[in-house]
Design a protein around this motif. Structure first.
Motif, short mmCIF file in Angstrom:
data_model
loop_
_atom_site.label_atom_id
_atom_site.label_comp_id
_atom_site.label_asym_id
_atom_site.label_seq_id
_atom_site.Cartn_x
_atom_site.Cartn_y
_atom_site.Cartn_z
N VAL A 27 0.87 -1.18 0.00
CA VAL A 27 0.00 0.00 0.00
C VAL A 27 0.90 1.22 0.00
N GLU A 28 0.61 2.16 -0.89
CA GLU A 28 1.36 3.41 -0.95
C GLU A 28 0.40 4.59 -0.82
N ILE A 29 0.75 5.49 0.08
CA ILE A 29 -0.02 6.71 0.29
C ILE A 29 0.96 7.87 0.32
N LYS A 30 0.63 8.95 -0.39
CA LYS A 30 1.50 10.12 -0.32
C LYS A 30 0.84 11.20 0.52
N MET A 31 1.68 12.04 1.13
CA MET A 31 1.21 13.10 2.02
C MET A 31 2.08 14.33 1.81
N PRO A 32 1.47 15.51 1.71
CA PRO A 32 2.27 16.72 1.54
C PRO A 32 2.96 17.11 2.84
N VAL A 33 4.10 17.75 2.71
CA VAL A 33 4.75 18.38 3.86
C VAL A 33 4.37 19.86 3.74
N GLY A 76 7.57 19.62 0.16
CA GLY A 76 7.43 18.55 -0.82
C GLY A 76 6.42 17.51 -0.38
N TRP A 77 6.75 16.27 -0.68
CA TRP A 77 5.87 15.13 -0.38
C TRP A 77 6.65 14.02 0.28
N VAL A 78 5.94 13.19 1.03
CA VAL A 78 6.48 11.93 1.51
C VAL A 78 5.52 10.83 1.08
N ILE A 79 6.06 9.64 0.93
CA ILE A 79 5.27 8.47 0.52
C ILE A 79 5.45 7.38 1.56
N GLY A 80 4.33 6.88 2.08
CA GLY A 80 4.35 5.75 3.00
C GLY A 80 4.14 4.47 2.22
N ARG A 81 5.07 3.52 2.36
CA ARG A 81 4.98 2.22 1.69
C ARG A 81 4.85 1.12 2.74
#
Length: 121
Positions: A16-22, A77-82
């Motif tokens: 599962v991948e979710i991205k989130m803005p910083v 930027g962004w981070v992605i949780g994997r």
């Protein structure tokens, strides 16, 4: 998830991948990515992955425990949780969640234990 600007990118049983803005929603007062926002991202990804493993008409999933090690800071930027499964059991699951930036640099790593609870009939 919506309050922190999370966007689901991939939902598969093994990833599962979710991205989130910083941004203003996810930064601590000094202007860096908040550790709590990273943990929310991690548990969200693990919970979605766990839900994919069960029949939602028969079981509910709940976070039991989560830990996190924040490796590197991030200002924008962004981070992605994997999230990937480490253990898929009948009553518990363990998920590992790596949070990376746009260049695939490790920002944080978490392990989340999920409980699987049958729905009372």
């Amino acid at each position: 998830m919506e309050a922190l600007g999370m966007e689901i990118m991939k939902t598969e049983k093994q990833l599962v991948e979710i991205k989130m803005p910083v941004d203003h929603r996810t930064k601590q007062p000094m202007g860096f990515l908040h550790g709590g926002a990273s943990v929310a991202l991690a548990e969200s990804a693990a919970s979605i992955g766990a839900l994919l493993q069960v029949n939602p008409n028969e079981s509910r999933i709940f976070g039991i425990e989560i830990n996190a090690n924040h490796i590197k800071s991030k200002r924008d930027g962004w981070v992605i949780g994997r999230a990937t499964p480490v253990h898929i059991g009948k009553r518990t699951m363990v998920w590992e969640i790596n949070i990376v930036d746009e260049q695939d640099v490790l920002i944080s790593i978490s392990r989340c234990t999920i409980g699987v609870v049958p729905i009372a009939k």
